[in-house]
Design a protein around this motif. Structure first.
Motif, PDB file in Angstrom:
ATOM      1  N   UNK A   1      51.612  39.322  38.019  1.00 59.28           N
ATOM      2  CA  UNK A   1      50.902  38.889  39.228  1.00 59.28           C
ATOM      3  C   UNK A   1      51.864  38.379  40.289  1.00 59.28           C
ATOM      4  N   UNK A   2      52.945  37.713  39.852  1.00 62.26           N
ATOM      5  CA  UNK A   2      53.927  37.199  40.807  1.00 62.26           C
ATOM      6  C   UNK A   2      54.604  38.330  41.576  1.00 62.26           C
ATOM      7  N   UNK A   3      54.840  39.440  40.898  1.00 60.52           N
ATOM      8  CA  UNK A   3      55.543  40.557  41.538  1.00 60.52           C
ATOM      9  C   UNK A   3      54.635  41.384  42.437  1.00 60.52           C
ATOM     10  N   UNK A   4      53.321  41.407  42.149  1.00 55.90           N
ATOM     11  CA  UNK A   4      52.405  42.237  42.937  1.00 55.90           C
ATOM     12  C   UNK A   4      52.260  41.697  44.355  1.00 55.90           C
ATOM     13  N   UNK A   5      51.971  42.570  45.297  1.00 58.04           N
ATOM     14  CA  UNK A   5      51.822  42.211  46.705  1.00 58.04           C
ATOM     15  C   UNK A   5      50.370  41.823  46.978  1.00 58.04           C
ATOM     16  N   UNK A   6      50.131  40.511  47.099  1.00 57.89           N
ATOM     17  CA  UNK A   6      48.805  39.960  47.416  1.00 57.89           C
ATOM     18  C   UNK A   6      47.697  40.506  46.513  1.00 57.89           C
ATOM     19  N   UNK A   7      47.848  40.334  45.197  1.00 53.72           N
ATOM     20  CA  UNK A   7      46.820  40.861  44.297  1.00 53.72           C
ATOM     21  C   UNK A   7      45.536  40.040  44.371  1.00 53.72           C
ATOM     22  N   UNK A   8      44.414  40.659  44.060  1.00 51.70           N
ATOM     23  CA  UNK A   8      43.168  39.927  43.894  1.00 51.70           C
ATOM     24  C   UNK A   8      43.261  39.107  42.603  1.00 51.70           C
ATOM     25  N   UNK A   9      42.494  38.023  42.476  1.00 53.37           N
ATOM     26  CA  UNK A   9      42.499  37.279  41.206  1.00 53.37           C
ATOM     27  C   UNK A   9      42.128  38.202  40.057  1.00 53.37           C
ATOM     28  N   UNK A  10      42.836  38.111  38.938  1.00 55.18           N
ATOM     29  CA  UNK A  10      42.564  39.044  37.834  1.00 55.18           C
ATOM     30  C   UNK A  10      41.165  38.853  37.255  1.00 55.18           C
ATOM     31  N   UNK A  11      40.558  39.950  36.866  1.00 58.23           N
ATOM     32  CA  UNK A  11      39.241  39.942  36.223  1.00 58.23           C
ATOM     33  C   UNK A  11      39.441  40.326  34.757  1.00 58.23           C
ATOM     34  N   UNK A  12      38.929  39.506  33.848  1.00 59.14           N
ATOM     35  CA  UNK A  12      39.076  39.755  32.421  1.00 59.14           C
ATOM     36  C   UNK A  12      37.867  40.548  31.938  1.00 59.14           C
ATOM     37  N   UNK A  13      38.107  41.709  31.328  1.00 59.15           N
ATOM     38  CA  UNK A  13      37.031  42.562  30.839  1.00 59.15           C
ATOM     39  C   UNK A  13      37.089  42.647  29.319  1.00 59.15           C
ATOM     40  N   UNK A  14      35.941  42.636  28.643  1.00 55.65           N
ATOM     41  CA  UNK A  14      35.951  42.922  27.201  1.00 55.65           C
ATOM     42  C   UNK A  14      36.318  44.376  26.977  1.00 55.65           C
ATOM     43  N   UNK A  15      36.716  44.694  25.758  1.00 53.18           N
ATOM     44  CA  UNK A  15      37.121  46.059  25.471  1.00 53.18           C
ATOM     45  C   UNK A  15      35.945  47.022  25.429  1.00 53.18           C
ATOM     46  N   UNK A  16      34.724  46.497  25.331  1.00 51.31           N
ATOM     47  CA  UNK A  16      33.542  47.343  25.420  1.00 51.31           C
ATOM     48  C   UNK A  16      32.552  46.663  26.352  1.00 51.31           C
ATOM     49  N   UNK A  17      31.418  47.260  26.567  1.00 53.13           N
ATOM     50  CA  UNK A  17      30.418  46.675  27.459  1.00 53.13           C
ATOM     51  C   UNK A  17      30.381  47.375  28.795  1.00 53.13           C
ATOM     52  N   UNK A  18      29.569  46.837  29.696  1.00 52.36           N
ATOM     53  CA  UNK A  18      29.355  47.476  30.998  1.00 52.36           C
ATOM     54  C   UNK A  18      30.591  47.357  31.876  1.00 52.36           C
ATOM     55  N   UNK A  19      30.776  48.341  32.735  1.00 44.43           N
ATOM     56  CA  UNK A  19      31.879  48.322  33.687  1.00 44.43           C
ATOM     57  C   UNK A  19      31.593  47.310  34.782  1.00 44.43           C
ATOM     58  N   UNK A  20      32.626  46.697  35.365  1.00 40.87           N
ATOM     59  CA  UNK A  20      32.407  45.742  36.448  1.00 40.87           C
ATOM     60  C   UNK A  20      31.858  46.440  37.685  1.00 40.87           C
ATOM     61  N   UNK A  21      31.136  45.698  38.485  1.00 38.54           N
ATOM     62  CA  UNK A  21      30.576  46.263  39.713  1.00 38.54           C
ATOM     63  C   UNK A  21      31.685  46.436  40.742  1.00 38.54           C
ATOM     64  N   UNK A  22      31.726  47.557  41.437  1.00 37.19           N
ATOM     65  CA  UNK A  22      32.782  47.770  42.433  1.00 37.19           C
ATOM     66  C   UNK A  22      32.610  46.865  43.629  1.00 37.19           C
ATOM     67  N   UNK A  23      33.696  46.681  44.375  1.00 33.17           N
ATOM     68  CA  UNK A  23      33.647  45.861  45.583  1.00 33.17           C
ATOM     69  C   UNK A  23      32.935  46.596  46.718  1.00 33.17           C
ATOM     70  N   UNK A  24      32.439  45.833  47.657  1.00 34.19           N
ATOM     71  CA  UNK A  24      31.953  46.372  48.932  1.00 34.19           C
ATOM     72  C   UNK A  24      30.845  47.381  48.766  1.00 34.19           C
ATOM     73  N   UNK A  25      31.030  48.582  49.349  1.00 32.89           N
ATOM     74  CA  UNK A  25      29.988  49.590  49.395  1.00 32.89           C
ATOM     75  C   UNK A  25      29.940  50.449  48.132  1.00 32.89           C
ATOM     76  N   UNK A  26      30.628  50.059  47.096  1.00 34.32           N
ATOM     77  CA  UNK A  26      30.613  50.810  45.857  1.00 34.32           C
ATOM     78  C   UNK A  26      31.821  51.703  45.679  1.00 34.32           C
ATOM     79  N   UNK A  27      32.615  51.893  46.728  1.00 31.20           N
ATOM     80  CA  UNK A  27      33.810  52.717  46.613  1.00 31.20           C
ATOM     81  C   UNK A  27      34.909  51.934  45.905  1.00 31.20           C
ATOM     82  N   UNK A  28      35.743  52.643  45.168  1.00 41.33           N
ATOM     83  CA  UNK A  28      36.856  51.977  44.507  1.00 41.33           C
ATOM     84  C   UNK A  28      37.887  51.559  45.551  1.00 41.33           C
ATOM     85  N   UNK A  29      38.507  50.378  45.410  1.00 33.92           N
ATOM     86  CA  UNK A  29      39.568  49.993  46.338  1.00 33.92           C
ATOM     87  C   UNK A  29      40.751  50.947  46.194  1.00 33.92           C
ATOM     88  N   UNK A  30      41.594  50.959  47.216  1.00 37.59           N
ATOM     89  CA  UNK A  30      42.710  51.898  47.215  1.00 37.59           C
ATOM     90  C   UNK A  30      43.670  51.623  46.073  1.00 37.59           C
TER      91      UNK A  30
END
Length: 356
Positions: A140-169
């Motif tokens: 995280x220190x090396x990344x350029x202005x990263x978003x706060x990390x989101x912790x996901x379980x190894x199974x289960x539903x996918x996280x909801x995308x940001x904004x209008x549903x499109x994946x960020x760049x």
């Protein structure tokens, strides 16, 4: 072409001191070059506390009962984790042979800037499973202005995308620590496929342990100092406390009523030994608690029989050579872009890109 992972008979145990894989056993896949890194100073791991609770844990008892009811007895990794277990593992991790966390953190410190350049600015960071704080902080220190990390379980539903549903760049997934090594090949492919569905054309950074030196594995999983044995045996002491009236020096009432029937005599932690085994196809290290006599183990209101020499598996760590892992990643829809090895070849980091 997808690899099929068929159910096969259990492979023969290979004692760690008697099997030495040849260098030709791990063949590199021609996906991307393996880049060895120069030596760097590795951080030490801090010791944890040693103040476990004596409260009866219903979820713990249920998990133990479920694992001991399997045709081949096995406990989920979570059963081993209480404060005493965390302390024992932290102390064991200071041994040079218990290297993964420190090696990964050191390697991440070396390559994180290159990862950041490839991923781009303001990435959304998704962490699959648990990740050691040291390694994740370096990334995280090396990344350029990263978003706060989101912790996901190894199974289960996918996280909801940001904004209008499109994946960020810039999307970066991280599967670090012992996460990949805790998964059998078929399960690892399933996790990689799930990450591919979530990240799309994004990036995924995965840490794997390629070590095939059985002597060092023996020292790491069944060391002479006894810390790893104590870590695995701790689950039986925790079970004794949860049962309330079955401690190593005070037999349970049920056991006292069993009389001289050896097969029904209650088992305590002192009746088990810790054992580490290497198994092949796939290459892995298993840890077992082996009953040194026949008897029964009480789990809450249940009584589980054990034959003399019967074991319960308490851990399983898979070793993935770089080429083997790259083949699995390609099967799951990932293109291997970079692979870095630490100076001694004991830990590897893979940077993957979702295939177009």
């Amino acid at each position: 072409m997808r690899h099929e992972f068929e159910s096969r008979p259990a492979s023969e145990s290979v004692w760690l001191k008697s099997w030495h894989p040849r260098s030709a056993d791990a063949v590199e896949a021609p996906h991307c070059p393996v880049e060895p890194r120069t030596a760097v100073e590795r951080p030490s791991l801090a010791e944890g506390g040693n103040t476990d609770s004596t409260e009866i844990d219903a979820a713990f008892l249920e998990a133990v009962s479920r694992g001991l009811s399997l045709p081949e007895k096995a406990l989920a990794p979570a059963c081993l984790w209480d404060e005493t277990g965390a302390d024992l593992l932290a102390r064991a991790a200071e041994d040079p042979d218990c290297y993964p966390a420190s090696r990964e953190a050191g390697l991440l410190g070396e390559v994180a800037a290159e990862v950041a350049t490839l991923v781009g600015p303001e990435p959304r960071v998704l962490v699959f499973g648990a990740a050691p704080a040291g390694g994740l902080d370096a990334l995280l220190t090396a990344l350029d202005r990263p978003h706060p990390p989101e912790i996901l379980p190894l199974d289960g539903a996918a996280p909801r995308p940001d904004g209008d549903g499109a994946r960020p760049e810039a999307l970066l997934g991280a599967c670090l620590g012992a996460t990949a090594g805790s998964l059998a090949p078929a399960d690892l492919v399933a996790v990689l496929e799930r990450a591919r569905a979530i990240l799309g054309r994004g990036w995924l950074l995965v840490g794997t342990d390629p070590n095939g030196d059985t002597e060092s594995l023996l020292r790491a999983h069944a060391d002479d100092g006894g810390l790893m044995a104590a870590f695995h045996l701790n689950v039986l002491h925790r079970l004794a406390r949860a049962n309330g009236d079955a401690t190593p020096d005070r037999p349970s009432e049920a056991g006292a009523q069993a009389g001289t029937d050896a097969a029904a005599a209650p088992l305590g932690p002192e009746d088990f030994r810790h054992e580490a085994r290497v198994r092949l196809d796939p290459f892995r290290v298993e840890t077992h608690l082996v009953a040194e006599r026949a008897g029964t183990l009480r789990v809450g209101d249940e009584t589980i029989p054990f034959a003399h020499g019967e074991s319960v598996r308490t851990g399983c760590a898979y070793r993935y050579a770089p080429g083997v892992f790259q083949e699995l990643a390609a099967d799951a829809g990932w293109e291997p872009v970079r692979c870095w090895l630490d100076p001694d070849g004991l830990f590897s980091l893979h940077l993957l890109r979702g295939e177009a």
